[in-house]
Design a protein around this motif. Structure first.
Motif, mmCIF file in Angstrom:
data_model
loop_
_atom_site.group_PDB
_atom_site.id
_atom_site.type_symbol
_atom_site.label_atom_id
_atom_site.label_comp_id
_atom_site.label_asym_id
_atom_site.label_seq_id
_atom_site.Cartn_x
_atom_site.Cartn_y
_atom_site.Cartn_z
ATOM 1 N N THR A 42 0.873 -1.207 0.048
ATOM 2 C CA THR A 42 0.180 -0.019 -0.076
ATOM 3 C C THR A 42 0.949 1.116 -0.039
ATOM 4 N N ALA A 43 0.822 1.973 -1.086
ATOM 5 C CA ALA A 43 1.185 3.457 -1.221
ATOM 6 C C ALA A 43 0.502 4.388 -0.265
ATOM 7 N N PRO A 44 0.996 5.562 -0.044
ATOM 8 C CA PRO A 44 0.480 6.636 0.623
ATOM 9 C C PRO A 44 -0.545 7.194 -0.367
ATOM 10 N N GLY A 45 -1.854 7.540 0.347
ATOM 11 C CA GLY A 45 -2.728 8.277 -0.669
ATOM 12 C C GLY A 45 -2.480 9.681 -0.728
ATOM 13 N N ALA A 46 -3.197 10.151 -1.726
ATOM 14 C CA ALA A 46 -3.028 11.826 -1.932
ATOM 15 C C ALA A 46 -3.754 12.451 -0.675
ATOM 16 N N LEU A 47 -3.401 13.670 -0.386
ATOM 17 C CA LEU A 47 -3.627 14.501 0.612
ATOM 18 C C LEU A 47 -4.891 15.303 -0.297
ATOM 19 N N GLY A 48 -5.966 15.224 0.531
ATOM 20 C CA GLY A 48 -7.176 15.821 -0.015
ATOM 21 C C GLY A 48 -7.307 17.284 0.618
ATOM 22 N N ASP A 72 9.359 9.155 3.902
ATOM 23 C CA ASP A 72 9.782 9.384 2.455
ATOM 24 C C ASP A 72 9.307 8.703 1.281
ATOM 25 N N GLY A 73 7.815 8.380 1.605
ATOM 26 C CA GLY A 73 6.844 7.712 0.600
ATOM 27 C C GLY A 73 6.912 6.291 0.578
ATOM 28 N N THR A 74 7.876 5.695 1.426
ATOM 29 C CA THR A 74 7.746 4.123 1.516
ATOM 30 C C THR A 74 7.085 3.637 2.904
ATOM 31 N N ALA A 75 6.370 2.699 2.746
ATOM 32 C CA ALA A 75 5.458 2.131 4.121
ATOM 33 C C ALA A 75 6.373 1.645 4.936
ATOM 34 N N VAL A 76 6.223 1.876 6.228
ATOM 35 C CA VAL A 76 6.632 1.232 7.170
ATOM 36 C C VAL A 76 5.874 0.231 7.862
ATOM 37 N N GLY A 77 4.420 0.434 7.529
ATOM 38 C CA GLY A 77 3.610 -0.849 7.986
ATOM 39 C C GLY A 77 2.357 -0.111 8.555
ATOM 40 N N SER A 78 1.325 -1.214 9.107
ATOM 41 C CA SER A 78 0.108 -0.474 9.547
ATOM 42 C C SER A 78 -0.356 -1.341 10.642
ATOM 43 N N GLY A 79 -1.399 -1.019 11.383
ATOM 44 C CA GLY A 79 -1.868 -1.662 12.619
ATOM 45 C C GLY A 79 -3.225 -0.943 13.084
#
Length: 597
Positions: free
Chosen positions: A14-20, A158-165
């Motif tokens: 999953t990449a970062p989403g765009a800021l709305g 820097d645009g690279t995913a660390v993870g989620s939880g």
């Protein structure tokens, strides 16, 4: 001790989403902290390339500022952060989201043990949701981003995913945090987040600050190949290795050859003797500079004693390609925390743009410690120590602590330099045609023949501000808040430069000749202090000034100063590389004249 792990960040699916739609934004260009509430630490807006929010207290327990609304639910927040000091493995700098109190929030941090961690914090209890190794280079800019959606939190560096939880709560404010660290924060944005983008990409920089360090690429291949991740160099390595922590390269040159924009070259502690100089002929990019740095706080010594021309014969010359233990003709590099000794020039940079040279120590070389020349612009020399450099081939007349000379190019800045006991001058801008800015720096003890060189010709000025040649080209150099003392000739001299030099709030003390010499320059001197020099100041017909010690009158001698003890100024630097403050040479009567270092 700062420890840096050297495995690479791996992009997740999953990449970062765009800021709305924007909920909040602060680039601190207004110079204040309105909209932020503080809990611990010392926070202020400072100049760090552009205006930025700095947490400067060290040592410090958890320091936090918060903004926004406790009613915010699903949103993304990001900031650029520049760690300056990480004082141990448990130290960190970070970004918080969904904060319901000063002890309950989601958090993304860069740690002193070399990791990026996504954390859920509830009533002070920390749960690590995801963690990846990451080289954290003090002085580099990183973009941190947290996305909150429903019950899930995601983190990116820097645009690279660390993870989620699982998020610790469903709503809350944003925050900036440090623990046992100092750091600058800039360009804070919070807004609605749309669907994830198809691929990760670094957030663009809108600041004039040094560019954010690019995040490393995927795990290295079995053999050394060009890449944008981290390359490790160690004295016990081999150039056939992949450049990982457990299988490092052996030579710095090999790492330079493999580096691409965004690469971090991390050099393990030890001495690296050279038989050929290090050639840096490729460039990084503005948003992906190449970094060459000591690994953590380890001491790296680059020794050029076995190079040709150590020293060159009297009257001899050094071929251009052999100048410098590190010879650069490149742009967008960061050289950090390296010690360079016994070389024909330590760092020689010809035709160099937009580089950062930070916390270098260049001493006991056979020419100038750091020399930048030719068409060179936008370079920052930060917290340099350059001393004991001499040039037997020219009987002492050429080896300066720092030279930006024989060239042109705007935007070159020197800040926090200490330049001492060099055979020629502390700083020399001979025949450099464009303005150079010098701030918060000191030059002392230059121009004395400490090496018993025959027919000694060292000049011995603290700051030589241009001039030279038959035409004495004009250049409007600027000096602020700097000190020159104990030099064998002058403190601050125009050297026949007729340009519009500016010298402000600077101090000349016990220089043998003139403290401030603006005989030829169309100079403006304001609120400077001259004490105990052969001559206080010489201003020619084109010069002007006001508020200087020789303008306001009174008795200016050593007794008029709070302290003449330089031991703090000349002692160890602070953990962030800056010169430790002291009362050295400050006026006892509190007059607003002279430098404050």
């Amino acid at each position: 001790m700062l420890v840096t792990a050297l495995a690479t960040l791996t992009a997740l699916a999953t990449a970062p989403g765009a800021l709305g739609a924007t909920l909040f934004g602060d680039d601190f260009e207004d110079g204040d902290t309105g909209g932020w509430s503080k809990s611990g630490g010392t926070w202020s807006v400072v100049s760090d390339g552009s205006a930025a929010l700095r947490q400067s207290k060290l040592p410090s327990d958890l320091a936090r500022v918060f903004a926004g609304s406790t009613a915010w639910t699903d949103y993304a927040v990001q900031t650029r952060v520049r760690p300056i000091t990480l004082s141990g493995a448990t130290s960190y700098v970070g970004l918080a989201a969904r904060s319901t109190s000063s002890t309950t929030f989601d958090r993304l941090v860069l740690t002193g043990e070399g990791r990026a961690e996504l954390q859920a914090v509830r009533s002070g209890a920390v749960s690590v949701l995801a963690s990846v190794p990451l080289v954290v280079v003090p002085g580099s800019w990183y973009t941190l981003r947290i996305e909150e959606s429903g019950g899930t939190v995601r983190g990116y560096v820097d645009g690279t995913a660390v993870g989620s939880g699982a998020s610790q709560s469903g709503k809350g404010r944003i925050g900036l945090q440090t623990l046992g660290a100092t750091a600058s924060f800039d360009d804070v944005e919070a807004g609605d987040v749309s669907s994830p983008s198809p691929s990760p990409s670094p957030s663009p920089s809108t600041s004039r600050s040094p560019s954010p360090s690019a995040s490393p690429s995927a795990s290295p291949s079995p053999s050394a190949t060009p890449g944008t991740g981290t390359l490790v160099v160690a004295a016990n390595g081999a150039d056939t290795n992949p450049g990982t922590l457990d299988r490092p390269l052996a030579t710095i040159q090999k790492a330079v050859d493999l580096a691409q924009p965004g690469t971090v070259i991390a050099i393990r502690g030890g001495t690296y003797p050279l038989t050929a100089n290090i050639q840096i002929l490729k460039s990084g990019t503005a948003d992906r500079p190449i970094t060459m740095t000591a690994y953590g706080t380890e001491r790296v010594v680059i020794d050029g004693e076995s190079l040709p021309n150590t020293p060159a014969p009297v009257g001899g010359s050094i071929p251009r390609a052999q100048r410098g233990a590190i010879h650069m003709e490149a742009a967008h590099w960061r050289l950090v925390n390296l010690e360079i000794v016994n070389s024909p020039y330590a760092l020689y940079c010809d035709g160099c743009d937009d580089n950062v040279f930070e916390r270098l120590s260049t001493h006991d070389n056979y020419e100038t410690g750091v020399q930048i020349q030719g068409a060179s612009s936008g370079n920052l020399v930060l917290d340099l120590d350059s001393y004991g450099n001499r040039d037997p081939r020219k009987n002492g007349e050429s080896a300066d602590g720092l030279g930006i000379k024989e060239g042109s190019g705007t935007g070159n800045v020197v800040r926090g330099a200490r330049l001492w006991n060099n055979s020629d001058d502390g700083f020399d801008a001979w025949e450099f045609l464009s303005p150079i800015t010098i701030e918060d720096s000191v030059a002392y003890g230059n121009g004395y023949n400490r090496w018993s060189l025959p027919d000694y010709t060292g000049d011995g000025n603290g700051f030589k501000l241009g001039g030279g040649g038959d035409t004495d080209p004009p250049a409007a150099h600027v000096v602020r808040n700097s000190i020159a003392y104990g030099n064998s000739a002058g403190g601050f001299i125009d050297n026949a430069n007729p340009g519009a030099i500016t010298i402000d709030h600077s101090t000349a003390w016990h220089n043998v000749k003139t403290g401030f010499d603006a005989s030829d320059a169309a100079a403006t001197l304001t609120r400077n202090l001259s004490v105990g020099n052969g001559t206080a100041a010489v201003l020619g017909a084109a010069a002007n000034g006001s508020g200087n010690s020789w303008d306001i009158g009174g008795t200016w001698n050593d007794a008029a100063l709070v302290s003449t003890d330089s031991s703090t100024l000349t002692g160890p630097r602070r953990a962030d590389g800056s010169i430790p403050p002291s009362d050295f040479l400050r006026p006892r009567n509190g007059a607003d004249v002279g430098a404050r270092l």
